[in-house]
Design a protein around this motif. Structure first.
Motif, PDB file in Angstrom:
ATOM      1  N   PHE A 141       0.834  -1.201   0.000  1.00  0.00           N
ATOM      2  CA  PHE A 141       0.000   0.000   0.000  1.00  0.00           C
ATOM      3  C   PHE A 141       0.871   1.255   0.000  1.00  0.00           C
ATOM      4  O   PHE A 141       0.565   2.233  -0.686  1.00  0.00           O
ATOM      5  N   LYS A 142       1.963   1.211   0.749  1.00  0.00           N
ATOM      6  CA  LYS A 142       2.875   2.363   0.779  1.00  0.00           C
ATOM      7  C   LYS A 142       3.488   2.607  -0.590  1.00  0.00           C
ATOM      8  O   LYS A 142       3.661   3.747  -1.022  1.00  0.00           O
ATOM      9  N   LEU A 143       3.796   1.500  -1.289  1.00  0.00           N
ATOM     10  CA  LEU A 143       4.414   1.627  -2.617  1.00  0.00           C
ATOM     11  C   LEU A 143       3.463   2.246  -3.632  1.00  0.00           C
ATOM     12  O   LEU A 143       3.835   3.149  -4.382  1.00  0.00           O
ATOM     13  N   ILE A 144       2.209   1.768  -3.661  1.00  0.00           N
ATOM     14  CA  ILE A 144       1.287   2.229  -4.712  1.00  0.00           C
ATOM     15  C   ILE A 144       0.648   3.569  -4.393  1.00  0.00           C
ATOM     16  O   ILE A 144       0.057   4.190  -5.268  1.00  0.00           O
ATOM     17  N   THR A 145       0.749   4.010  -3.133  1.00  0.00           N
ATOM     18  CA  THR A 145       0.165   5.313  -2.782  1.00  0.00           C
ATOM     19  C   THR A 145       1.235   6.368  -2.549  1.00  0.00           C
ATOM     20  O   THR A 145       0.970   7.413  -1.963  1.00  0.00           O
ATOM     21  N   THR A 146       2.443   6.089  -3.014  1.00  0.00           N
ATOM     22  CA  THR A 146       3.519   7.064  -2.859  1.00  0.00           C
ATOM     23  C   THR A 146       3.160   8.353  -3.585  1.00  0.00           C
ATOM     24  O   THR A 146       2.820   8.346  -4.769  1.00  0.00           O
ATOM     25  N   ASP A 147       3.239   9.447  -2.866  1.00  0.00           N
ATOM     26  CA  ASP A 147       2.928  10.762  -3.434  1.00  0.00           C
ATOM     27  C   ASP A 147       4.114  11.225  -4.267  1.00  0.00           C
ATOM     28  O   ASP A 147       5.246  11.260  -3.785  1.00  0.00           O
ATOM     29  N   SER A 148       3.871  11.580  -5.530  1.00  0.00           N
ATOM     30  CA  SER A 148       4.958  11.999  -6.421  1.00  0.00           C
ATOM     31  C   SER A 148       5.661  13.249  -5.901  1.00  0.00           C
ATOM     32  O   SER A 148       6.878  13.394  -6.023  1.00  0.00           O
ATOM     33  N   LYS A 149       4.886  14.149  -5.280  1.00  0.00           N
ATOM     34  CA  LYS A 149       5.484  15.372  -4.738  1.00  0.00           C
ATOM     35  C   LYS A 149       6.372  15.052  -3.541  1.00  0.00           C
ATOM     36  O   LYS A 149       7.443  15.635  -3.379  1.00  0.00           O
TER      37      LYS A 149
END
Length: 429
Positions: A302-310
């Motif tokens: 979940f942390k990987l796929i919801t990583t915020d690009s900013k």
């Protein structure tokens, strides 16, 4: 010896599990029970059944957002229809894709190939596309002047509308309307405005039957799909291993942490492709030393796929650039969201740096370069555009970084000085 054999069997079973689940998540897998779109599924099923059973010609376009499950729905319906061996032998299928069949000539060759009429068609030269298509359909007729029903599936249907004069669509709809040969033309597209793309003559031969798919999954259904992708079938090579595995999946799907992750993912995006991405990381971690799926695997995924690009951009900044971001965060609070300029930011930075003896104070030109880099990364936005005559030091800007993003980055930032963290915390407070 028995324990060694059992270990080897378990390793073989684990290998088979990993291969099976990767195929499910990486390809268009159709589960035995299709969840969602029950009404639409019945409508399409009845339509195809009438073509197969009664020789009724039809045309329909299925419209839905990309990734919503149009192709999977159709495959599920075809699997159900073809359970009857008589129907499976009688129904001919032609699958075309607008990304592959980029013009009518290529499409015609593909139709001949899939209907196994390449030899019949041969090098025969005819005048028009319609004559060629009619010749292919006539070749399918048996001696008593009847022919097998044909299903034409046109994926990326909107791309076929870009063909010259829309000849393929016109002729397929014309045959369906004339009922010379029992055919069903089924288009799949994500374009809501598909009818506007069709020419008048094509529209006049189209049934105007449209089926819209909307993702209306409930969280319960979403959880069922989660379990479906991870459950092993009854005919698995090692039934004992499958029983134990399925029991573990049932248990982990009711774990409060995993349920919370699924709820968060569901609230962000109900797209099944996103769910498959969420499952891929835990499945790929399966190995001899990691034979089961753990809650921690789903947390990491979940942390990987919801990583915020900013947030990722912020983690790559230098200490000086981080200091400028914090200074701008202070100024945003002081001026209540009003714009500021580089000179004000530089003064705020100097005030902090001079009060900290361990902080290196950079030259103004170096700080200005760092400030311009933040603008290039679109973390800072000028309000008057790039064509202004105002000196860059006095150009009004605003910060595009949220306090939560900055706070999360500082927690993970490697070797970040404690005094900078304290400065940032005072800003958040």
């Amino acid at each position: 010896m028995p324990s060694t054999k059992s270990t080897v069997d378990n390793m073989d079973a684990l290998c088979a599990v990993k291969t099976l689940l990767r195929k499910r998540l990486g390809q268009c897998w159709v589960p035995e029970k299709f969840i969602g779109f029950e009404k639409e599924e019945k409508e399409i099923y009845d339509l195809l059944k009438r073509t197969v059973s009664f020789g009724e010609s039809n045309s329909v376009v299925v419209i839905g957002a990309r990734g919503i499950g149009k192709s999977m729905l159709l495959k599920s319906i075809l699997n159900n229809i073809c359970e009857d061996k008589k129907i499976a032998q009688n129904l001919l299928q032609v699958h075309l894709n607008g990304l592959l069949q980029t013009d009518d000539k290529i499409a015609l060759k593909e139709i001949a190939c899939q209907l196994q009429l390449e030899n019949t068609f041969g090098n025969k030269v005819m005048g028009s596309f319609a004559e060629n298509l009619q010749f292919l359909l006539e070749a399918l007729k048996s001696g008593d002047d009847s022919s097998k029903p044909i299903l034409f599936v046109l994926e990326e249907f909107d791309l076929f509308a870009q063909h010259h004069n829309q000849t393929l669509l016109y002729n397929l709809f014309d045959v369906a309307q004339s009922a010379q040969t029992p055919i069903c033309v089924l288009g799949l597209t994500c374009r809501m405005d598909i009818m506007e793309l069709l020419e008048k003559r094509v529209k006049s031969r189209f049934s105007h039957r449209q089926i819209h798919l909307f993702n209306q999954l409930t969280f319960r259904q979403y959880t069922e799909i989660f379990q479906q992708y991870l459950h092993l079938p009854e005919k698995f090579i090692n039934p004992k291993f499958a029983l134990k595995w399925n029991s573990g999946i049932e248990k982990i799907s009711h774990d409060s942490t995993v349920e919370d992750l699924l709820k968060r993912q569901f609230s962000i995006n109900k797209d099944i492709r996103k769910l498959k991405s969420f499952l891929m990381h835990p499945v790929c971690r399966l190995s001899e030393n990691h034979p089961t799926l753990l809650v921690s695997d789903f947390i990491d995924s979940f942390k990987l796929i919801t990583t915020d690009s900013k947030s990722s951009l912020l983690q790559g900044l230098s200490i000086l650039e981080i200091c400028l971001i914090i200074a701008m965060k202070h100024l945003t609070e002081i001026y209540d969201g009003e714009p500021f300029n580089f000179e004000i930011v530089y003064s705020e930075y100097l005030r902090f740096a001079r009060n900290r003896s361990s902080m290196q104070i950079f030259n103004k030109s170096v700080v200005l370069k760092a400030f311009e880099h933040l603008q290039a990364l679109e973390l800072v936005k000028p309000l008057d555009g790039t064509s202004t005559r105002t000196q860059k030091e006095y150009r009004p800007v605003i910060l595009l970084v949220h306090p939560i993003q900055l706070k999360e980055v500082l927690q993970k930032y490697p070797s970040c000085p404690t005094e900078i963290k304290h400065w940032a915390i005072s800003s958040f407070a």
